[in-house]
Design a protein around this motif. Sequence first.
Motif, PDB file in Angstrom:
ATOM      1  N   SER A 176       0.779  -1.173   0.045  1.00 53.97           N
ATOM      2  CA  SER A 176      -0.176  -0.140  -0.048  1.00 53.97           C
ATOM      3  C   SER A 176       0.963   1.216  -0.081  1.00 53.97           C
ATOM      4  CB  SER A 176      -0.943   0.139   1.192  1.00 53.97           C
ATOM      5  OG  SER A 176      -1.546   1.241   1.174  1.00 53.97           O
ATOM      6  N   GLU A 177       1.895   1.276   0.680  1.00 56.08           N
ATOM      7  CA  GLU A 177       2.725   2.405   0.922  1.00 56.08           C
ATOM      8  C   GLU A 177       3.496   2.566  -0.386  1.00 56.08           C
ATOM      9  OE1 GLU A 177       5.369   2.188   4.206  1.00 56.08           O
ATOM     10  OE2 GLU A 177       3.608   2.207   5.662  1.00 56.08           O
ATOM     11  N   LEU A 178       3.900   1.462  -0.926  1.00 60.91           N
ATOM     12  CA  LEU A 178       4.706   1.563  -2.391  1.00 60.91           C
ATOM     13  C   LEU A 178       3.576   2.136  -3.523  1.00 60.91           C
ATOM     14  CD1 LEU A 178       6.962   0.853  -3.918  1.00 60.91           C
ATOM     15  CD2 LEU A 178       6.172  -1.295  -4.275  1.00 60.91           C
ATOM     16  N   LYS A 179       2.571   1.771  -3.336  1.00 64.18           N
ATOM     17  CA  LYS A 179       1.374   2.341  -4.292  1.00 64.18           C
ATOM     18  C   LYS A 179       1.389   3.843  -4.130  1.00 64.18           C
ATOM     19  CE  LYS A 179      -1.300  -1.825  -5.235  1.00 64.18           C
ATOM     20  NZ  LYS A 179      -2.601  -2.440  -4.807  1.00 64.18           N
ATOM     21  N   SER A 180       1.161   4.065  -2.761  1.00 64.12           N
ATOM     22  CA  SER A 180       1.155   5.751  -2.532  1.00 64.12           C
ATOM     23  C   SER A 180       2.443   6.311  -2.961  1.00 64.12           C
ATOM     24  CB  SER A 180       0.981   5.853  -0.959  1.00 64.12           C
ATOM     25  OG  SER A 180       1.070   6.983  -0.689  1.00 64.12           O
ATOM     26  N   VAL A 181       3.539   5.891  -2.951  1.00 66.69           N
ATOM     27  CA  VAL A 181       4.635   6.409  -3.101  1.00 66.69           C
ATOM     28  C   VAL A 181       4.904   6.566  -4.638  1.00 66.69           C
ATOM     29  CG1 VAL A 181       7.375   6.148  -3.215  1.00 66.69           C
ATOM     30  CG2 VAL A 181       5.952   5.859  -0.973  1.00 66.69           C
ATOM     31  N   LYS A 182       4.397   5.448  -5.266  1.00 63.80           N
ATOM     32  CA  LYS A 182       4.395   5.610  -6.816  1.00 63.80           C
ATOM     33  C   LYS A 182       3.433   6.685  -7.319  1.00 63.80           C
ATOM     34  CE  LYS A 182       5.452   0.801  -8.154  1.00 63.80           C
ATOM     35  NZ  LYS A 182       4.982  -0.655  -8.686  1.00 63.80           N
ATOM     36  N   TYR A 183       2.207   6.568  -6.645  1.00 65.77           N
ATOM     37  CA  TYR A 183       1.376   7.949  -7.024  1.00 65.77           C
ATOM     38  C   TYR A 183       1.948   9.157  -7.027  1.00 65.77           C
ATOM     39  CZ  TYR A 183      -2.836  10.900  -7.031  1.00 65.77           C
ATOM     40  OH  TYR A 183      -3.730  11.811  -7.585  1.00 65.77           O
ATOM     41  N   GLN A 184       2.597   9.311  -5.803  1.00 63.21           N
ATOM     42  CA  GLN A 184       3.310  10.712  -5.472  1.00 63.21           C
ATOM     43  C   GLN A 184       4.446  10.953  -6.371  1.00 63.21           C
ATOM     44  OE1 GLN A 184       4.415  10.540  -1.246  1.00 63.21           O
ATOM     45  NE2 GLN A 184       2.319  10.532  -0.586  1.00 63.21           N
TER      46      GLN A 184
END
Length: 131
Positions: free
Chosen positions: A45-53
């Motif tokens: 989930s954090e990886l997806k968030s970082v990718k989006y950012q």
Amino acid sequence: MNKPKEKLFIIFIIVTLIVSVVYLYLNHLQENHKSALWSGERCSSELKSVKYQLNVVTDYKNRLDKLLTETQKTHEADKARFKDVMENCIAMKQQSSICQSQFEDLQSECKKVKEDYDKLIKESEKIKSPR
């Protein structure tokens, strides 16, 4: 008969202890597995968030780069236009100086012609007068 009951009771206790230890170990493994799954999901989930950012920041950077490039092109074009205007102003100033010099020369020449004309008129009057 007392001895076999005691033996059976001790075996029962040992089996119960072994089963309890195995149960506790398996329960511990299951908790570790659940914890690892939860950590993996959180990490994902954090990886997806970082990718989006990162995508948002990259898009913003690309827009800024494009704006900077356009601004630099405009600046270069303005700089070239300013240079042309300055060169034209310098040329016009030089032309103005040349025209001023020619005007002064013409004035001087006209003054000389006028003086010569006035002399001729006076001489002409002198010539006409004695008669």
